[in-house]
Design a protein around this motif. Structure first.
Motif, PDB file in Angstrom:
ATOM      1  N   THR A   1       4.592 -69.749 -25.841  1.00  0.00           N
ATOM      2  CA  THR A   1       6.088 -70.263 -25.278  1.00  0.00           C
ATOM      3  C   THR A   1       7.121 -69.425 -25.969  1.00  0.00           C
ATOM      4  O   THR A   1       7.150 -69.771 -27.072  1.00  0.00           O
ATOM      5  N   GLY A   2       7.824 -68.768 -25.256  1.00  0.00           N
ATOM      6  CA  GLY A   2       8.938 -67.881 -26.100  1.00  0.00           C
ATOM      7  C   GLY A   2       8.726 -66.202 -25.973  1.00  0.00           C
ATOM      8  O   GLY A   2       7.887 -65.801 -26.166  1.00  0.00           O
ATOM      9  N   GLY A   3       9.937 -65.771 -25.588  1.00  0.00           N
ATOM     10  CA  GLY A   3       9.826 -64.153 -25.320  1.00  0.00           C
ATOM     11  C   GLY A   3      10.367 -63.527 -26.233  1.00  0.00           C
ATOM     12  O   GLY A   3      10.776 -62.283 -25.955  1.00  0.00           O
ATOM     13  N   GLY A   4      10.851 -64.038 -27.400  1.00  0.00           N
ATOM     14  CA  GLY A   4      11.339 -63.350 -28.428  1.00  0.00           C
ATOM     15  C   GLY A   4      10.443 -62.419 -29.174  1.00  0.00           C
ATOM     16  O   GLY A   4       9.135 -62.095 -28.665  1.00  0.00           O
ATOM     17  N   ILE A   5      10.866 -61.736 -30.341  1.00  0.00           N
ATOM     18  CA  ILE A   5       9.698 -60.937 -31.268  1.00  0.00           C
ATOM     19  C   ILE A   5       8.515 -61.449 -31.543  1.00  0.00           C
ATOM     20  O   ILE A   5       7.348 -60.924 -31.272  1.00  0.00           O
ATOM     21  N   SER A   6       8.455 -62.722 -32.144  1.00  0.00           N
ATOM     22  CA  SER A   6       7.341 -63.283 -32.630  1.00  0.00           C
ATOM     23  C   SER A   6       6.425 -63.521 -31.420  1.00  0.00           C
ATOM     24  O   SER A   6       4.972 -63.319 -31.414  1.00  0.00           O
ATOM     25  N   GLY A   7       6.843 -64.171 -30.081  1.00  0.00           N
ATOM     26  CA  GLY A   7       5.960 -64.453 -29.046  1.00  0.00           C
ATOM     27  C   GLY A   7       5.438 -63.192 -28.524  1.00  0.00           C
ATOM     28  O   GLY A   7       4.268 -63.138 -28.129  1.00  0.00           O
ATOM     29  N   LEU A   8       6.359 -62.065 -28.346  1.00  0.00           N
ATOM     30  CA  LEU A   8       5.864 -60.889 -27.705  1.00  0.00           C
ATOM     31  C   LEU A   8       4.694 -60.330 -28.714  1.00  0.00           C
ATOM     32  O   LEU A   8       3.833 -59.791 -28.223  1.00  0.00           O
ATOM     33  N   CYS A   9       4.882 -60.238 -29.865  1.00  0.00           N
ATOM     34  CA  CYS A   9       4.059 -59.760 -30.937  1.00  0.00           C
ATOM     35  C   CYS A   9       2.404 -60.353 -30.562  1.00  0.00           C
ATOM     36  O   CYS A   9       1.614 -59.865 -30.655  1.00  0.00           O
ATOM     37  N   CYS A  10       2.808 -61.567 -30.721  1.00  0.00           N
ATOM     38  CA  CYS A  10       1.543 -62.554 -30.598  1.00  0.00           C
ATOM     39  C   CYS A  10       0.821 -62.315 -29.330  1.00  0.00           C
ATOM     40  O   CYS A  10      -0.365 -62.235 -29.462  1.00  0.00           O
ATOM     41  N   ALA A  11       1.524 -62.285 -28.212  1.00  0.00           N
ATOM     42  CA  ALA A  11       0.918 -61.892 -26.961  1.00  0.00           C
ATOM     43  C   ALA A  11       0.268 -60.754 -27.032  1.00  0.00           C
ATOM     44  O   ALA A  11      -0.730 -60.613 -26.580  1.00  0.00           O
ATOM     45  N   VAL A  12       0.984 -59.567 -27.318  1.00  0.00           N
ATOM     46  CA  VAL A  12       0.194 -58.200 -27.364  1.00  0.00           C
ATOM     47  C   VAL A  12      -1.001 -58.353 -28.192  1.00  0.00           C
ATOM     48  O   VAL A  12      -2.001 -57.689 -27.839  1.00  0.00           O
ATOM     49  N   LYS A  13      -0.771 -59.026 -29.432  1.00  0.00           N
ATOM     50  CA  LYS A  13      -2.171 -58.745 -30.268  1.00  0.00           C
ATOM     51  C   LYS A  13      -3.175 -59.606 -29.620  1.00  0.00           C
ATOM     52  O   LYS A  13      -4.326 -59.337 -29.876  1.00  0.00           O
ATOM     53  N   LEU A  14      -3.168 -60.843 -29.237  1.00  0.00           N
ATOM     54  CA  LEU A  14      -3.993 -61.467 -28.406  1.00  0.00           C
ATOM     55  C   LEU A  14      -4.654 -60.852 -27.387  1.00  0.00           C
ATOM     56  O   LEU A  14      -5.801 -60.701 -27.127  1.00  0.00           O
ATOM     57  N   ALA A  15      -3.715 -60.145 -26.496  1.00  0.00           N
ATOM     58  CA  ALA A  15      -4.219 -59.322 -25.561  1.00  0.00           C
ATOM     59  C   ALA A  15      -5.229 -58.330 -25.712  1.00  0.00           C
ATOM     60  O   ALA A  15      -6.094 -58.054 -24.986  1.00  0.00           O
ATOM     61  N   GLU A  16      -4.703 -57.468 -27.028  1.00  0.00           N
ATOM     62  CA  GLU A  16      -5.692 -56.727 -27.607  1.00  0.00           C
ATOM     63  C   GLU A  16      -7.062 -57.097 -27.890  1.00  0.00           C
ATOM     64  O   GLU A  16      -8.003 -56.536 -28.149  1.00  0.00           O
ATOM     65  N   ALA A  17      -6.923 -58.439 -28.250  1.00  0.00           N
ATOM     66  CA  ALA A  17      -8.054 -58.860 -28.692  1.00  0.00           C
ATOM     67  C   ALA A  17      -9.078 -59.526 -27.716  1.00  0.00           C
ATOM     68  O   ALA A  17      -9.939 -60.275 -27.807  1.00  0.00           O
ATOM     69  N   GLY A  18      -8.638 -59.574 -26.571  1.00  0.00           N
ATOM     70  CA  GLY A  18      -9.281 -59.634 -25.401  1.00  0.00           C
ATOM     71  C   GLY A  18      -8.959 -61.270 -25.077  1.00  0.00           C
ATOM     72  O   GLY A  18      -9.822 -61.941 -24.279  1.00  0.00           O
ATOM     73  N   VAL A  19      -7.950 -61.908 -25.539  1.00  0.00           N
ATOM     74  CA  VAL A  19      -7.575 -63.253 -25.197  1.00  0.00           C
ATOM     75  C   VAL A  19      -6.654 -63.087 -23.933  1.00  0.00           C
ATOM     76  O   VAL A  19      -5.666 -62.396 -24.081  1.00  0.00           O
ATOM     77  N   ARG A  20      -6.773 -63.851 -22.837  1.00  0.00           N
ATOM     78  CA  ARG A  20      -5.798 -63.700 -21.961  1.00  0.00           C
ATOM     79  C   ARG A  20      -4.632 -64.630 -22.307  1.00  0.00           C
ATOM     80  O   ARG A  20      -4.831 -65.647 -22.617  1.00  0.00           O
ATOM     81  N   VAL A  21      -3.483 -63.965 -21.860  1.00  0.00           N
ATOM     82  CA  VAL A  21      -2.207 -64.701 -22.062  1.00  0.00           C
ATOM     83  C   VAL A  21      -1.122 -65.022 -21.038  1.00  0.00           C
ATOM     84  O   VAL A  21      -1.111 -64.251 -20.216  1.00  0.00           O
ATOM     85  N   LYS A  22      -0.755 -66.333 -20.850  1.00  0.00           N
ATOM     86  CA  LYS A  22       0.383 -66.613 -20.246  1.00  0.00           C
ATOM     87  C   LYS A  22       1.529 -66.848 -21.055  1.00  0.00           C
ATOM     88  O   LYS A  22       1.543 -67.764 -21.970  1.00  0.00           O
ATOM     89  N   LEU A  23       2.519 -65.964 -20.849  1.00  0.00           N
ATOM     90  CA  LEU A  23       3.767 -65.964 -21.530  1.00  0.00           C
ATOM     91  C   LEU A  23       4.827 -66.826 -20.908  1.00  0.00           C
ATOM     92  O   LEU A  23       5.395 -66.250 -19.739  1.00  0.00           O
ATOM     93  N   ILE A  24       5.049 -67.876 -21.367  1.00  0.00           N
ATOM     94  CA  ILE A  24       6.005 -68.794 -20.741  1.00  0.00           C
ATOM     95  C   ILE A  24       7.493 -68.356 -21.495  1.00  0.00           C
ATOM     96  O   ILE A  24       7.516 -68.867 -22.579  1.00  0.00           O
ATOM     97  N   ALA A  25       8.321 -68.085 -20.538  1.00  0.00           N
ATOM     98  CA  ALA A  25       9.893 -67.946 -21.284  1.00  0.00           C
ATOM     99  C   ALA A  25      10.683 -68.110 -19.823  1.00  0.00           C
ATOM    100  O   ALA A  25      10.501 -67.311 -18.832  1.00  0.00           O
ATOM    101  N   PRO A  26      11.631 -69.065 -19.854  1.00  0.00           N
ATOM    102  CA  PRO A  26      12.638 -69.016 -18.424  1.00  0.00           C
ATOM    103  C   PRO A  26      13.400 -67.904 -18.274  1.00  0.00           C
ATOM    104  O   PRO A  26      13.400 -67.310 -17.203  1.00  0.00           O
TER     105      PRO A  26
END
Lengths: 547, 232
Positions: free
Chosen positions: A7-32
């Protein structure tokens, strides 16, 4: 496949989403809104790190010590050690994914001095470092969007976490397109929602960061930490619409603070603290400026001696901002400055792995409280945003798969009924009016210098707003989110005042005129918990989080 | 001063003009004017009728995020950096960007921008920059990349563009600039990006360059185009 909500599309959220995806975790990135609207794009000055070829004498240990000392030894050493040790890798990673850093004629990254640091170790992209990092990360996210590993959801607002028995199963989100609350199930929920700016109305940061998520999670049993530590940035410029940040880069490049007495410039920071006085930590500089401003004098920041050419090269964005909003040519004139609310060291309490007291619920970036103690060093927020996103992702990657489904359709239905009931009320009461009153009372009673009397006055205002909050009718002239978010924001404000009242000492950004000295009895993080409506505060003497 | 705003209650309702009499000073921005109207218990229009708050998007309020893109006196601009002193005439008209679906009042849905960038695989992936041996040239290239990476994705370049209609085929200046950024930072994607550039920009752009006049970041789109044209 494991799934996570970020939840959140700033740097920490984007970084976390990318690293999760790299590790094979599917991500829903929720930000208005898209990441280009996030507060991260406003981070100007740079990102700290000790890279190969540091300034002579500098080391990772020195970065660790500066960070701990800058935060008045309230942050945990282990956490800060991890942060600083990883800095080189993070900066290299950012370069690799396309962040356009400022380089010298040899192509090596350039570093500048920043406040509270023994050596130059702040790497930067002009004066728009955050924006350049966001641009690079957005593209990385897109790489995984195309692969179907990250799904971005716009116009979707966080409503609440799905929690049962101290464990998180996903989130309820409000979808503005359907005007409904929807349950999204996931194995992990990562909060990356930024600071609680709206407690103070307009700050140097984004109007979108409001603290709702932290307040709502607190209502749901998540513990909060160090809320009383609020950073006032020493140098902000008054404009017709808000106080705008004048980046610490200006002082990093040699900018000098002064006031005028009997026609003579008094370089007060240098007089009090010596030649490096302008680059003392932000809490110290803010308090000194505040004293002068309260005595009726104006404080200025001078960088004109740098010359037009160098200014255009090193800090073009600062020059443009001053010219655009105030008609000030900083190559000829000094900038009138005063402190303003800028960053929240406090937030959701997290362990070293960035998990909260609720299993599978994580927090990263500014909304998590961990690395900065009682005061944050400039250049450490971008570093912490990146690092925290990586740590949370790594932890999630290492977790065993717990296949367990819990049905929250009742919770979802109840939330929708709540919104419907809210909407069915006929008379109009402006939610924005309460939000403005909140900002007024927090600004007046929880400023740079605090005392018990003022904070108690603030608390009684808050109790009043909270008492009428449930009886407020729907304000159809603002969004549904603005309506339903009010109570949690007010709750967070109350918790903040209570923590500030509890800390009967002065430390870092928390300065009490009635307790002006530091007191060892308070050399711990403040934890506030919501025990079925009762707010319970404790000093974290057992170091149950990261200390 | 008279402020006229094109309003819309919901995505599927008809837009309508509403006027407001506002005390303004020359140093205010349009964002400040909208705030000023909204900062009241009751919002009253110029006929004395009670009305609802004006919905508009804002985040940074200082020209760094692109939220508040709208059309002011006929010119696409960011509300937070459009000063009253720079506007001519006795009244100001404000309407939402018209090339994107309106959600309400001045708030539009710009999702199509991101959908289109996704279609063309607009990401760097691996950093394999075009080699530049000469330091001066390398410096210039980095400067250009820095400028382009400042793009706010605000949509002003699309709003003003005579070729951009709804984003179904022609993707506009922001797309052309990203094409340059990606291909200059990963030369192995050059062929793929050139193909997308030609299909969704190159063959349609009539070179009006109005996009450069309204870009709040002053991105040198012409220079990006020159580089892309040299590539193919």
């Amino acid at each position: 496949m494991r799934e996570a909500i970020v939840t959140g599309g700033g740097i920490s959220g984007l970084c976390c989403a990318v690293k999760l995806a790299e590790a094979g975790v599917r991500v829903k990135l929720i930000a208005p809104y898209p990441s280009e609207r996030s507060q991260s794009v406003m981070a100007a000055g740079g990102i700290n790190g000790v890279l190969s070829k540091p300034e002579q004498g500098d080391s990772v240990n020195c970065h660790i010590e500066d960070t701990l000392k800058g935060g008045n030894y309230l942050a945990g050493k282990e956490a800060v050690t991890g942060l600083c040790q990883q800095a080189e890798e993070i900066i290299k990673y950012l370069e690799k994914i396309g962040t356009v850093f400022t380089v010298d004629s040899e192509g090596s990254l350039v570093k500048r001095a920043f406040g509270g640091q023994s050596y130059k170790r702040t790497y930067f992209c002009g004066a728009s470092t955050g924006k350049q990092i966001v641009s690079a990360l957005v593209m990385e996210v897109r790489r995984f969007e195309v692969k179907g590993m990250i799904e971005r959801h716009f116009w979707t607002f966080f409503h609440s976490a799905l929690i049962r028995g101290e464990k998180c199963y996903g989130a309820l989100v409000y979808n503005e397109r359907t005007d409904k609350v929807e349950a999204i199930y996931a194995d992990f929920l990562v909060m990356a929602t930024g600071g609680q700016n709206s407690l103070f109305g307009k700050t140097t940061g984004s109007a979108l960061c409001d603290g709702y998520a932290a307040g709502q999670l607190f209502l749901q049993g998540v513990e909060l930490k160090n809320l009383e530590f609020i950073q006032y940035h020493p140098t902000t410029l008054e404009t017709c619409q808000k106080r705008m940040l004048i980046s610490e880069a200006v002082r990093g490049e040699g900018g000098r603070l002064f006031y005028v007495e009997n026609g003579k410039r008094i370089y007060f920071m240098e007089e009090i603290y010596g030649p490096k006085g302008n680059l003392m930590t932000r809490d110290v500089v803010s308090r000194e400026i505040d004293k002068i401003v309260k005595s009726g004098k104006e404080v200025f920041l001078d960088i004109s001696f740098m010359g037009e050419k160098e200014i255009r090269h090193r800090i073009p964005e600062v020059s443009d901002l001053c010219m655009k909003y105030r008609g000030i040519d900083i190559s000829r004139e000094s900038i009138p400055v005063a402190p303003s609310v800028h960053f929240f060291m406090g937030g959701l309490a997290v362990h070293l792995n960035h998990e909260t007291n609720i299993r599978n619920l994580f927090a990263v970036g500014e909304c998590a409280s961990i690395y900065h103690g009682a005061n944050r060093l400039g250049g450490n927020s971008l570093l912490a945003a990146m690092y925290s996103g990586m740590v949370a992702a790594k932890e999630i990657e290492s977790r065993d798969f717990e296949q367990e489904t819990v049905d929250f359709s009742d919770t979802e239905a109840k939330a929708n009924l709540g919104l419907k009931k809210m909407k069915d009320t006929k008379s109009q009461f402006p939610v924005m009016y309460i939000r403005d009153m909140l900002a007024d009372t927090m600004g007046q009673n929880l400023g740079i210098v605090r005392n018990e009397e003022a904070m108690k006055k603030g608390l009684s205002d808050l109790d009043y707003y909270l008492s009428i909050c449930d009886r407020l009718s729907f304000d159809s002239s603002v969004s549904m989110y603005t309506n339903y978010s009010l109570k949690a924001i007010l709750t967070l404000a109350k918790a903040t005042l209570l923590c500030a009242l509890y800390r009967n000492e002065s430390r870092g950004a928390h300065f009490r005129s009635d307790f002006p000295d530091i007191d060892d009895a308070f050399a711990f993080a403040t934890i506030i918990a919501n025990d079925e409506g009762q707010f319970k505060i404790r000093m974290d003497k057992e170091h149950s989080y990261e200390n | 001063m008279k402020i006229k705003i094109l309003r819309q209650t919901l995505p599927n309702t008809e837009p309508y003009w509403e006027g407001f009499d506002v005390d303004v000073n020359k140093d205010m921005t349009i964002a400040g004017v909208l705030d000023h109207i909204n900062y009241n218990d009751d919002i009253i229009d110029d006929t004395g009728k009670k009305t609802s708050r004006i919905r508009w998007e804002c985040s940074c309020l200082q020209g760094m995020c692109g939220s508040c893109a709208m059309v002011i006196n006929g010119i696409p601009a960011l509300a937070c950096e459009t000063m009253i002193r720079d506007l001519k005439g006795k009244e100001i008209t404000i309407r939402p960007l018209q090339k994107f679906p309106v959600i309400y009042d001045l708030v539009v849905d710009r999702s199509i921008i991101y959908e289109n960038l996704k279609k063309i695989n607009m990401f760097i992936g691996e950093y394999i920059p075009v080699e530049n041996k000469k330091p001066k040239k390398r410096e210039k290239e980095l400067e250009h990349q820095y400028e382009v990476a400042k793009c706010l994705k605000c949509g002003l370049c699309l709003e003003v563009c005579p070729n951009y209609v709804n984003g179904n085929n022609f993707f506009g200046a922001l797309f052309a600039n990203d094409c340059y950024l990606v291909s200059s930072r990963n030369q192995s994607k050059l062929t793929e990006i050139i193909q997308g550039y030609e299909e969704h920009f190159g063959k349609t752009c009539s070179k009006a360059f109005s996009c450069m006049d309204v870009c709040p970041m002053h991105i040198p789109t012409l220079a990006s185009m020159a580089k892309m044209n040299r590539y193919y």
